[in-house]
Motif scaffolding. Structure first.
Motif, short mmCIF file in Angstrom:
data_model
loop_
_atom_site.label_atom_id
_atom_site.label_comp_id
_atom_site.label_asym_id
_atom_site.label_seq_id
_atom_site.Cartn_x
_atom_site.Cartn_y
_atom_site.Cartn_z
N ARG A 1 -55.81 -48.01 -48.48
CA ARG A 1 -56.91 -46.20 -48.70
C ARG A 1 -55.91 -45.26 -49.51
O ARG A 1 -55.82 -44.31 -49.35
CB ARG A 1 -57.58 -46.08 -47.56
CG ARG A 1 -58.80 -44.60 -48.14
CD ARG A 1 -59.94 -44.30 -46.87
NE ARG A 1 -60.91 -43.48 -48.07
CZ ARG A 1 -61.83 -43.42 -47.09
NH1 ARG A 1 -62.19 -43.06 -45.97
NH2 ARG A 1 -62.58 -41.85 -47.56
N ASN A 2 -54.88 -46.02 -50.04
CA ASN A 2 -53.77 -45.01 -50.60
C ASN A 2 -53.62 -44.80 -51.81
O ASN A 2 -55.20 -44.73 -52.88
CB ASN A 2 -51.85 -45.73 -50.50
CG ASN A 2 -52.03 -46.15 -49.21
OD1 ASN A 2 -51.21 -46.64 -48.68
ND2 ASN A 2 -52.15 -45.15 -48.15
N GLU A 3 -52.62 -44.40 -52.79
CA GLU A 3 -52.86 -43.71 -54.18
C GLU A 3 -53.40 -44.67 -54.77
O GLU A 3 -53.32 -46.22 -54.37
CB GLU A 3 -51.68 -43.35 -54.83
CG GLU A 3 -51.26 -42.37 -54.05
CD GLU A 3 -49.96 -42.56 -52.84
OE1 GLU A 3 -49.27 -41.23 -52.29
OE2 GLU A 3 -50.17 -43.04 -51.99
N PRO A 4 -54.45 -44.40 -56.39
CA PRO A 4 -54.31 -45.62 -56.97
C PRO A 4 -53.11 -46.34 -57.60
O PRO A 4 -51.91 -45.16 -57.78
CB PRO A 4 -55.43 -44.90 -57.74
CG PRO A 4 -56.02 -43.14 -57.39
CD PRO A 4 -55.21 -43.38 -56.24
N GLY A 5 -52.75 -47.43 -57.98
CA GLY A 5 -51.77 -48.12 -58.86
C GLY A 5 -51.01 -48.73 -56.93
O GLY A 5 -49.97 -49.64 -57.32
N THR A 6 -51.52 -48.79 -55.98
CA THR A 6 -51.02 -49.08 -55.15
C THR A 6 -52.05 -50.12 -54.42
O THR A 6 -51.06 -50.78 -53.47
CB THR A 6 -50.51 -47.99 -53.40
OG1 THR A 6 -51.88 -47.67 -53.12
CG2 THR A 6 -50.25 -46.97 -53.63
N GLY A 7 -52.80 -51.30 -55.14
CA GLY A 7 -53.55 -52.20 -54.08
C GLY A 7 -53.98 -52.73 -55.68
O GLY A 7 -53.67 -52.35 -56.75
N MET B 1 -59.18 -37.22 -70.22
CA MET B 1 -58.98 -37.60 -69.49
C MET B 1 -59.59 -36.91 -68.18
O MET B 1 -60.57 -36.35 -68.31
CB MET B 1 -57.41 -36.75 -68.71
CG MET B 1 -56.90 -37.07 -66.97
SD MET B 1 -55.34 -35.94 -67.13
CE MET B 1 -54.38 -37.14 -68.47
N PRO B 2 -59.98 -38.08 -66.83
CA PRO B 2 -61.84 -37.42 -65.72
C PRO B 2 -60.42 -36.15 -65.46
O PRO B 2 -59.53 -35.73 -65.25
CB PRO B 2 -60.98 -38.52 -65.05
CG PRO B 2 -60.64 -40.01 -65.62
CD PRO B 2 -59.54 -39.40 -66.71
N TRP C 1 -48.99 -41.03 -60.17
CA TRP C 1 -50.09 -42.14 -60.85
C TRP C 1 -50.96 -41.48 -61.30
O TRP C 1 -51.88 -41.80 -62.55
CB TRP C 1 -50.88 -42.61 -59.39
CG TRP C 1 -51.89 -41.46 -59.22
CD1 TRP C 1 -51.36 -41.05 -57.70
CD2 TRP C 1 -53.80 -41.37 -58.73
NE1 TRP C 1 -52.27 -40.05 -57.54
CE2 TRP C 1 -53.50 -39.92 -58.15
CE3 TRP C 1 -53.93 -40.95 -59.91
CZ2 TRP C 1 -54.82 -39.89 -58.06
CZ3 TRP C 1 -55.30 -40.25 -59.95
CH2 TRP C 1 -55.91 -39.69 -59.65
N ILE C 2 -51.45 -39.44 -61.77
CA ILE C 2 -52.75 -38.91 -62.23
C ILE C 2 -51.40 -39.48 -63.44
O ILE C 2 -52.92 -39.29 -64.95
CB ILE C 2 -53.04 -37.65 -62.13
CG1 ILE C 2 -53.23 -37.75 -60.57
CG2 ILE C 2 -53.29 -36.86 -63.04
CD1 ILE C 2 -53.49 -36.75 -60.18
N GLN C 3 -50.15 -39.05 -64.28
CA GLN C 3 -49.74 -39.05 -65.35
C GLN C 3 -49.33 -40.51 -66.01
O GLN C 3 -50.22 -41.45 -66.82
CB GLN C 3 -49.18 -38.91 -65.53
CG GLN C 3 -49.11 -36.91 -65.71
CD GLN C 3 -50.52 -36.29 -66.35
OE1 GLN C 3 -50.11 -36.95 -67.54
NE2 GLN C 3 -51.15 -35.68 -66.37
#
Length: 258
Positions: free
Chosen positions: A211-217, A1-2, A253-255
């Motif tokens: 420019r929000n959390e990963p998974g929102t765009g 994982m990064p 979003w991380i998990q």
């Protein structure tokens, strides 16, 4: 994982800056980055890092009058001495904080200079900064920033950054690859990261649009984060996004994606 670093200039902004270190640690982050440390005492920042078991991943060189809208002075011909003084100050902070790399913001195209003069100034300033940082054991990175968010920003594309790095000729200069800015300017995220991994010193993320959390765009972060891992990137990824709500409420979003 990064390895994800909390960008304290963007996350946990509902609380005092010095309290964000503890908030980041409680949220599970092991590293932090932020725009500038210079408004705070070096020792106070170092203590917050130590108390919370955090690594200082990155901060920027001084970038002019940020509150007045300046976004860097490295391409400004009339401010070379100010830039060099900023390099020295940044090194002092980085050494006190154990920070291994610093980002140089090119700045907006100066109104009183032509493109060739601004380019030459930027290259000469980078040569100086890369050499001074190398003496201190610190790496220098430069960040292309999209010209939708910051019109007139001098450095806006990966290929431009790579060409400048070649011209500078230092082995102590890399690209800071911000996925959000790259998506807005050029796309081709996966191929670009794989092709130029050896020239990339740091990665940052946010989704687009908003420019929000990963998974929102629109960016397929589930695929992209695995791709970054697969191609062998072992550095930090800075979470430089605008939380859609409370920072803590959006960290799932991380998990979910990583």
């Amino acid at each position: 994982m990064p390895k994800f670093a909390a960008n304290l200039s963007m996350l946990f902004t509902e609380i005092d800056f010095l309290d964000r270190f503890q908030a980041a640690a409680k949220a599970g982050f092991k590293g932090v980055e932020y725009l500038f440390p210079y408004a705070y005492d070096k020792q106070a920042l170092a203590e917050r890092l130590k108390e919370n078991g955090l690594v200082q991943v990155l901060h920027n060189l001084p970038a002019g009058d940020w509150d007045a809208g300046e976004r860097g002075i490295a391409c400004h011909p009339g401010r070379v001495e100010e830039f060099r003084q900023g390099v020295a100050r940044a090194i002092e902070y980085a050494q006190a904080l154990g920070c291994p790399q610093l980002n140089c913001l090119a700045g907006k195209m100066p109104a009183d200079a032509d493109q060739a003069t601004a380019h030459r100034t930027f290259v000469e300033n980078l040569r100086h900064a890369a050499a001074e940082l190398k003496k201190a054991g610190i790496r220098l990175v430069i960040e292309p920033i999209n010209t939708f968010d910051i019109p007139g920003f001098f450095l806006s594309r990966t290929d431009q950054a790579l060409a400048i790095i070649d011209e500078v000729g230092s082995d102590n200069l890399r690209v800071q690859y911000d996925i959000y800015h790259a998506q807005r300017m050029e796309g081709e995220l996966g191929n670009t990261l794989a092709r130029h991994l050896g020239s990339i010193g740091h990665i940052q993320l946010a989704d687009n649009p908003g420019r929000n959390e990963p998974g929102t765009g629109e960016i397929n972060y589930r695929w992209l984060l695995r791709h970054i891992d697969a191609i062998g990137y072992d550095g930090w990824i800075g979470c430089e996004y605008k939380p859609a709500g409370r920072t803590e409420d959006g960290l799932g979003w991380i998990q979910a994606l990583a």
